[in-house]
Design an enzyme around this catalytic site. Structure first.
Site, PDB file in Angstrom:
ATOM      1  N   GLY A   9      41.963  40.001  38.837  1.00 18.47           N
ATOM      2  CA  GLY A   9      41.777  38.897  39.778  1.00 18.47           C
ATOM      3  C   GLY A   9      43.078  38.108  39.801  1.00 18.47           C
ATOM      4  O   GLY A   9      43.434  37.457  38.809  1.00 18.47           O
ATOM      5  N   GLY A  11      43.858  35.686  41.854  1.00 19.24           N
ATOM      6  CA  GLY A  11      43.634  34.491  42.669  1.00 19.24           C
ATOM      7  C   GLY A  11      44.154  33.252  41.951  1.00 19.24           C
ATOM      8  O   GLY A  11      45.109  33.320  41.175  1.00 19.24           O
ATOM      9  N   GLY A  14      43.562  33.543  38.046  1.00 14.49           N
ATOM     10  CA  GLY A  14      44.303  34.695  37.499  1.00 14.49           C
ATOM     11  C   GLY A  14      45.808  34.495  37.540  1.00 14.49           C
ATOM     12  O   GLY A  14      46.501  34.752  36.544  1.00 14.49           O
ATOM     13  N   ASP A  33      44.217  43.262  41.368  1.00 13.96           N
ATOM     14  CA  ASP A  33      43.318  42.648  42.347  1.00 13.96           C
ATOM     15  C   ASP A  33      42.940  43.712  43.374  1.00 13.96           C
ATOM     16  O   ASP A  33      43.564  44.779  43.428  1.00 13.96           O
ATOM     17  CB  ASP A  33      44.019  41.469  43.036  1.00 13.96           C
ATOM     18  CG  ASP A  33      43.042  40.466  43.659  1.00 13.96           C
ATOM     19  OD1 ASP A  33      42.882  39.357  43.087  1.00 13.96           O
ATOM     20  OD2 ASP A  33      42.447  40.789  44.710  1.00 13.96           O
ATOM     21  N   ASN A  96      29.113  38.150  42.075  1.00 11.81           N
ATOM     22  CA  ASN A  96      30.049  38.344  40.967  1.00 11.81           C
ATOM     23  C   ASN A  96      29.578  39.369  39.938  1.00 11.81           C
ATOM     24  O   ASN A  96      30.392  39.992  39.262  1.00 11.81           O
ATOM     25  CB  ASN A  96      30.370  37.002  40.314  1.00 11.81           C
ATOM     26  CG  ASN A  96      31.356  36.193  41.159  1.00 11.81           C
ATOM     27  OD1 ASN A  96      31.837  36.677  42.189  1.00 11.81           O
ATOM     28  ND2 ASN A  96      31.647  34.980  40.745  1.00 11.81           N
ATOM     29  N   ARG A 152      37.708  18.710  29.421  1.00 15.43           N
ATOM     30  CA  ARG A 152      37.327  17.690  30.412  1.00 15.43           C
ATOM     31  C   ARG A 152      36.804  16.440  29.691  1.00 15.43           C
ATOM     32  O   ARG A 152      37.196  15.315  30.009  1.00 15.43           O
ATOM     33  CB  ARG A 152      36.268  18.263  31.364  1.00 15.43           C
ATOM     34  CG  ARG A 152      36.902  19.248  32.334  1.00 15.43           C
ATOM     35  CD  ARG A 152      35.899  19.840  33.306  1.00 15.43           C
ATOM     36  NE  ARG A 152      36.607  20.618  34.313  1.00 15.43           N
ATOM     37  CZ  ARG A 152      36.149  21.719  34.896  1.00 15.43           C
ATOM     38  NH1 ARG A 152      34.946  22.177  34.587  1.00 15.43           N
ATOM     39  NH2 ARG A 152      36.866  22.344  35.797  1.00 15.43           N
ATOM     40  N   HIS A 176      27.593  27.377  30.430  1.00 19.47           N
ATOM     41  CA  HIS A 176      28.580  26.705  31.288  1.00 19.47           C
ATOM     42  C   HIS A 176      27.902  26.342  32.602  1.00 19.47           C
ATOM     43  O   HIS A 176      28.093  26.978  33.624  1.00 19.47           O
ATOM     44  CB  HIS A 176      29.742  27.676  31.521  1.00 19.47           C
ATOM     45  CG  HIS A 176      30.899  27.077  32.254  1.00 19.47           C
ATOM     46  ND1 HIS A 176      31.439  25.863  31.927  1.00 19.47           N
ATOM     47  CD2 HIS A 176      31.643  27.550  33.286  1.00 19.47           C
ATOM     48  CE1 HIS A 176      32.463  25.616  32.730  1.00 19.47           C
ATOM     49  NE2 HIS A 176      32.597  26.616  33.574  1.00 19.47           N
TER      50      HIS A 176
HETATM   51  N1  APR Z   1      38.594  43.687  41.744  1.00 19.25           N
HETATM   52  C1  APR Z   1      39.682  42.909  41.537  1.00 19.25           C
HETATM   53  N2  APR Z   1      39.817  41.680  42.051  1.00 19.25           N
HETATM   54  C2  APR Z   1      38.809  41.208  42.793  1.00 19.25           C
HETATM   55  C3  APR Z   1      37.635  41.950  43.047  1.00 19.25           C
HETATM   56  C4  APR Z   1      37.557  43.251  42.486  1.00 19.25           C
HETATM   57  N3  APR Z   1      36.490  44.024  42.661  1.00 19.25           N
HETATM   58  N4  APR Z   1      36.834  41.204  43.836  1.00 19.25           N
HETATM   59  C5  APR Z   1      37.458  40.045  44.068  1.00 19.25           C
HETATM   60  N5  APR Z   1      38.658  40.027  43.444  1.00 19.25           N
HETATM   61  C6  APR Z   1      39.703  39.017  43.467  1.00 19.25           C
HETATM   62  C7  APR Z   1      39.882  38.368  44.823  1.00 19.25           C
HETATM   63  O1  APR Z   1      40.583  39.230  45.725  1.00 19.25           O
HETATM   64  C8  APR Z   1      40.674  37.125  44.472  1.00 19.25           C
HETATM   65  O2  APR Z   1      42.066  37.325  44.550  1.00 19.25           O
HETATM   66  O3  APR Z   1      39.403  37.914  42.610  1.00 19.25           O
HETATM   67  C9  APR Z   1      40.252  36.859  43.013  1.00 19.25           C
HETATM   68  C10 APR Z   1      39.539  35.547  42.831  1.00 19.25           C
HETATM   69  O4  APR Z   1      40.432  34.537  43.111  1.00 19.25           O
HETATM   70  P1  APR Z   1      40.026  33.174  43.855  1.00 19.25           P
HETATM   71  O5  APR Z   1      39.221  33.496  45.050  1.00 19.25           O
HETATM   72  O6  APR Z   1      41.271  32.374  44.009  1.00 19.25           O
HETATM   73  O7  APR Z   1      39.033  32.474  42.803  1.00 19.25           O
HETATM   74  P2  APR Z   1      39.448  31.679  41.483  1.00 19.25           P
HETATM   75  O8  APR Z   1      39.518  30.221  41.787  1.00 19.25           O
HETATM   76  O9  APR Z   1      40.591  32.327  40.824  1.00 19.25           O
HETATM   77  O10 APR Z   1      38.118  31.883  40.605  1.00 19.25           O
HETATM   78  C11 APR Z   1      37.800  33.158  40.086  1.00 19.25           C
HETATM   79  O11 APR Z   1      36.818  32.267  38.094  1.00 19.25           O
HETATM   80  O12 APR Z   1      36.430  30.070  37.524  1.00 19.25           O
HETATM   81  C12 APR Z   1      35.858  31.245  38.012  1.00 19.25           C
HETATM   82  O13 APR Z   1      34.022  30.496  39.424  1.00 19.25           O
HETATM   83  C13 APR Z   1      35.322  31.057  39.418  1.00 19.25           C
HETATM   84  O14 APR Z   1      34.159  33.149  39.568  1.00 19.25           O
HETATM   85  C14 APR Z   1      35.335  32.458  39.941  1.00 19.25           C
HETATM   86  C15 APR Z   1      36.549  33.079  39.227  1.00 19.25           C
END
Ligand code: APR
Length: 312
Positions: A9, A11, A14, A33, A96, A152, A176
């Site tokens: 991930g 995002g 990550g 990702d 998820n 926090r 959590h």
């Molecule tokens: N394989 C790899 N990456 C994936 C997959 C997958 N099958 N499905 C989704 N992703 C990637 C998305 O493409 C995205 O880049 O996971 C990333 C998630 O990033 P964001 O949308 O920016 O979310 P983020 O704020 O990083 O949160 C991620 O962490 O804190 C928790 O609740 C939050 O569940 C969420 C996770």
């Protein structure tokens, strides 16, 4: 030998984890990702910051290809969707659980000796998915939540008393979610319990703000959830493991009777070292604290049961 941390991930959480791991020179980082180009792009961008930030960590990125993740020491799972205003963490369950299952399978295949740190929400339920799918022993699967929730609480304590955050210590146990259990008796400033420093109604206000800490940020950001503090918390766990620090930290760990809770991931104090969760620390709780922890465990159990119904 160079250590390797894979972050699944790329995002908000990550990429921030990757940045902190690299800048602390804890390990080389592999970002994976599903998005085309994004992990490679963020990895290259981070590499190009290295001459200025002065580190020699290597960061690489790949789309749906786990070969670079081979033999990782740690895999941090942040893949999934974050919540939006009005959503609870539990609303992310069905989306998820599929994502975390898929990525865990891939990562566990190429890195069978890794330690898994789960960040995706709903956290405690996603730890169950990671444990089941990987088949790893329980000491090598854990979730990041307690450090974040405690940080926090510490932030709000320091803001309220006008003291350094460095002087603060706090424990937040349980799942959590809205039922998390901040423990004021075990939360201190320079070793002094906050129950000696603030009236009960002020402490209760800080406890409520802590419980609502994630939602407060979601309400402000509107497009997603918190990521700076969650990333810091995950990296503290990775550092404790990579450096075999034996640090006592609140983490989601698989309980088999500790605190009277069986076969469930719940946030408790653990000792984190090279072996992962090396020990679960059982602290004495009052009857009210025990009840609150049990209620929180029940909320996690409900999600685990819901996953069974969804056909995990
Ligand atoms: N394989 C790899 N990456 C994936 C997959 C997958 N099958 N499905 C989704 N992703 C990637 C998305 O493409 C995205 O880049 O996971 C990333 C998630 O990033 P964001 O949308 O920016 O979310 P983020 O704020 O990083 O949160 C991620 O962490 O804190 C928790 O609740 C939050 O569940 C969420 C996770």
């Amino acid at each position: 030998m160079r250590r390797k941390v894979t972050v699944v991930g790329a995002g908000h959480v990550g990429a921030t984890v990757a940045m902190r791991v690299a800048e602390k020179e804890l390990a080389d980082v592999v970002l994976v990702d599903i998005l085309e180009g994004v992990p490679a792009g963020k990895a290259l961008d981070l590499m190009e910051a290295a001459p200025i930030e002065m580190h020699d960590s290597k960061i690489t990125g790949a789309t749906n290809d786990y070969s670079e993740a081979k033999d990782s020491d740690i895999v941090i799972i942040t893949a999934g969707v974050p919540r939006k205003p009005g959503m609870s963490r539990d609303d992310l369950l069905s989306t998820n659980m599929g994502i975390v299952g898929t990525v865990t399978k891939e990562a566990a295949t190429v890195a069978p000796n890794a330690i898994l740190i789960v960040v995706s929400n709903p956290l405690d339920a996603m730890c169950h998915v990671a444990l089941d799918v990987s088949g790893f022993p329980k000491n090598r699967v854990m979730g990041m939540a307690g450090i974040l929730d405690s940080a926090r609480f510490r932030t709000f304590i320091a803001m309220e008393l006008g003291v350094s955050v460095e002087n603060t210590h706090a424990f937040v146990l349980g799942g959590h979610g809205d039922t998390m259990v901040p423990l004021p008796r075990y939360s201190t400033v320079a070793g002094i319990p906050i129950t000696e420093l603030m009236p009960p109604e002020k402490i209760e206000a800080l406890v409520q703000r802590t419980r609502n800490g994630g939602a407060e940020i979601v309400g402000l950001l509107k497009t997603g959830s918190a990521y700076y503090a969650p990333a810091s918390a995950a990296v503290e766990m990775a550092e404790a493991i990579l450096k075999d620090k034996k640090k006592i930290l609140p983490c989601a760990a698989y309980l088999e009777g500790e605190y009277g809770i069986k076969n469930l991931f719940v946030g408790v104090p653990v000792k984190l070292g090279a072996g992962g969760v090396e020990e679960i620390i059982e602290i004495t709780l009052t009857d009210d604290e025990k009840k609150a922890l049990q209620a929180s465990a029940n909320a996690v159990q409900n999600l685990v049961d819901a996953m069974k119904r969804l056909g995990k």
